[in-house]
Design a protein around this motif. Structure first.
Motif, PDB file in Angstrom:
ATOM      1  N   VAL A 207       1.330  -1.183   0.235  1.00 15.93           N
ATOM      2  CA  VAL A 207      -0.081  -0.011  -0.196  1.00 15.93           C
ATOM      3  C   VAL A 207       1.074   1.450   0.144  1.00 15.93           C
ATOM      4  O   VAL A 207       1.921   1.672   0.168  1.00 15.93           O
ATOM      5  CB  VAL A 207      -0.402   0.032   1.504  1.00 15.93           C
ATOM      6  CG1 VAL A 207      -1.370   1.423   0.997  1.00 15.93           C
ATOM      7  CG2 VAL A 207      -1.726  -0.893   1.566  1.00 15.93           C
ATOM      8  N   ALA A 208       0.901   2.143  -1.190  1.00 17.32           N
ATOM      9  CA  ALA A 208       1.068   3.125  -0.913  1.00 17.32           C
ATOM     10  C   ALA A 208       0.768   4.261  -0.041  1.00 17.32           C
ATOM     11  O   ALA A 208      -0.862   4.743  -1.163  1.00 17.32           O
ATOM     12  CB  ALA A 208       1.487   3.830  -2.478  1.00 17.32           C
ATOM     13  N   LEU A 209       0.522   5.157   0.368  1.00 16.63           N
ATOM     14  CA  LEU A 209      -0.255   6.353   0.923  1.00 16.63           C
ATOM     15  C   LEU A 209       0.412   7.495   0.900  1.00 16.63           C
ATOM     16  O   LEU A 209       1.145   7.912   0.976  1.00 16.63           O
ATOM     17  CB  LEU A 209      -0.401   5.878   2.602  1.00 16.63           C
ATOM     18  CG  LEU A 209      -1.062   6.947   3.746  1.00 16.63           C
ATOM     19  CD1 LEU A 209      -2.847   7.446   2.913  1.00 16.63           C
ATOM     20  CD2 LEU A 209      -0.806   7.209   4.639  1.00 16.63           C
ATOM     21  N   ILE A 210      -0.427   8.087  -0.549  1.00 15.73           N
ATOM     22  CA  ILE A 210      -0.219   9.540  -1.262  1.00 15.73           C
ATOM     23  C   ILE A 210      -1.001  10.487  -0.903  1.00 15.73           C
ATOM     24  O   ILE A 210      -1.956  10.347  -0.731  1.00 15.73           O
ATOM     25  CB  ILE A 210      -0.485   9.204  -2.362  1.00 15.73           C
ATOM     26  CG1 ILE A 210       0.797   8.131  -2.647  1.00 15.73           C
ATOM     27  CG2 ILE A 210       0.184  10.315  -3.252  1.00 15.73           C
ATOM     28  CD1 ILE A 210       1.077   7.397  -4.164  1.00 15.73           C
ATOM     29  N   GLY A 211      -0.087  11.648  -0.550  1.00 15.98           N
ATOM     30  CA  GLY A 211      -0.998  12.728  -0.665  1.00 15.98           C
ATOM     31  C   GLY A 211      -0.582  13.946  -1.837  1.00 15.98           C
ATOM     32  O   GLY A 211      -0.163  13.877  -1.974  1.00 15.98           O
TER      33      GLY A 211
END
Length: 472
Positions: free
Chosen positions: A217-221
């Motif tokens: 999972v990549a948590l991206i702003g």
């Protein structure tokens, strides 16, 4: 899009080029590269076209255009210097439902000849829809310098190896992971650049036996809205994603940058309306990653500033799912910058505080006494519906009624609105606003009229609410 971008096969298809000059030569050159069967029609042709005819590369009809020349053709290019003839050809081709291109007349075209970067089988086409051909050419020249010549060999050897990869790796998402890992490794490119084809094939085979990484999972702003504010890392991961779970504050322009065949799933929330409950969102992140997918969790602004990113990562940690975090420009920073409001300034504010207008029902109350201290900047996220409470609590705790305030709606986007006033007016300032709105309270707001640089057509300068101006 004015034109649908498409690569079409014209090998051995009959194509007609009307015209015998330099422009016709350029069009013929591209058609020949694609293997077309070309007929050129013109009373006179230049030497270059005649040489191609002598070499049996094309057929020439030494005559003015006649309607019957278009019969049994698949594609037509009008490259004469006579507008009447070009218009007639375009109309005739349209009637017969043939693809037609009229040089320098986009309004008469059913297809556009793009600028091309040719690294066959990799071909990049750039088009402005006929509006800015010189700009398209400059973009092509830039891309020419970025794409190495050996990328053609890379594409060719990959095509030959695809069947082998399908035999060994049956799951599509894992095959994609294999290719991404292979192309991201400089070893293969280096071998091909040196012409070591056999070593390159051996390297590809050896990587087939290696364990393919599991889901992540990549948590991206995603930043406040302007897609140009995305970080390079965010864009790279969005282009690699199998599935993207996005919030409602993520703009359409940013979603358009996600890989085309990725699954997009909205898990947005608005005040009093949770499209997908947070617990279910957390569960989906775990489930998709455990299926071996590359998951992007895309949030507006920065995920760790009122974005509940920490809560989602805690779930991933408990489930043993790998993850990474890509920070984004938070709304306070992005929106204030686009409104010409520095959050700190030696003459106005020595500190800045971020608070949210939405809190858990059983959460700790805000320390309004501390927030009402002068010469500091207060930024309230998602505070539009609580503007009256914010105003009254700050005034009760000693903040001057004339303290400047700003409401920034849809900040950094081309429909951004900035409304300024004073604290005593805050509850009325946002009456006509809808959607994401940031509230800034503090002396720094005075600089908005001086420093504003982003001037979308709908709101050239920060201004007071017209309703309030009419009342004053």
């Amino acid at each position: 899009m004015d034109y649908f971008p498409i690569f079409t096969k014209i090998k051995d298809r009959h194509c007609l080029v009307v015209g015998g000059g330099d422009i016709a030569v350029r069009k013929v050159h591209l058609l020949l590269k694609a293997g077309a069967a070309i007929t050129v029609c013109a009373p006179e042709v230049c030497e270059s076209l005649q040489q191609k005819a002598d070499n049996n590369q094309l057929t020439i009809i030494h005559d003015v255009f006649k309607d019957e020349f278009i019969e049994d053709k698949w594609l037509v290019i009008a490259a004469t210097n006579q507008r009447e003839i070009n218009e007639h050809i375009a109309k005739l081709a349209e009637q017969k439902q043939l693809l037609v291109n009229v040089v320098d007349e986009p309004s008469l075209c059913t297809f556009i000849m793009p600028s091309i970067v040719d690294r066959s089988p990799i071909v990049v086409a750039i088009s402005s829809g006929g509006k800015a051909p010189v700009l398209a050419r400059l973009i092509r020249e830039r891309l020419e310098t970025l794409l190495p010549m050996h990328i053609a060999r890379l594409a060719k050897i990959s095509g030959e190896f695809r069947h082998r990869v399908k035999q060994v790796i049956t799951k599509e998402s894992l095959r994609r992971r294999y290719w991404e890992k292979l192309f991201g490794n400089g070893t293969l490119a280096s071998l091909l650049q040196k012409g070591q084809m056999q070593k390159a094939q051996d390297f590809m085979e050896a990587n087939l036996t290696e364990e393919i990484a599991q889901g992540e999972v990549a948590l991206i702003g995603a930043g406040p809205g302007d897609p140009s504010l995305l970080t390079l890392r965010a864009l790279q991961l969005m282009q690699q994603a199998d599935i993207v779970l996005y919030d409602r504050l993520v703009s359409k322009e940013i979603l358009d940058l996600v890989r085309r065949d990725a699954d997009l799933m909205s898990v947005g929330k608005a005040a009093g309306n949770h499209e997908v409950e947070q617990s279910r969102t957390n569960q989906m992140l775990v489930e998709f990653a455990q299926q071996g997918k590359k998951v992007v969790r895309l949030k507006g602004g920065d995920s760790f500033i009122f974005g509940r990113g920490g809560e989602e990562l805690e779930e991933l940690v408990e489930a043993g799912v790998a993850f990474q975090v890509v920070p984004g420009i938070t709304a306070a920073s992005g929106c204030s910058a686009y409104a010409g409001i520095p959050l700190t300034h030696r003459d106005y504010a020595q500190s800045v505080t971020f608070v949210t207008g939405h809190r858990k029902a059983d959460g700790q109350p805000l320390n309004w006494k501390a927030l009402a201290i002068p010469n500091q900047t207060l930024v309230v996220y998602m505070g539009l519906l609580r503007a009256t409470d914010i105003q009254s609590n700050l005034l009760i705790n000693g903040r001057d009624a004339n303290t400047p305030v700003a409401l920034i709606n849809k900040g950094t986007r081309h429909d951004q609105q900035v409304i300024t006033g004073c604290l005593s007016e805050l509850s009325q300032l946002g009456g006509g606003l809808e959607g994401a709105t940031l509230i800034i309270v503090g002396e720094v707001v005075e600089l908005a009229s001086k420093l504003a640089w982003f001037e979308p057509d709908n709101n050239p300068k920060p201004s007071r609410d017209p309703f309030l101006v009419n009342l004053s």
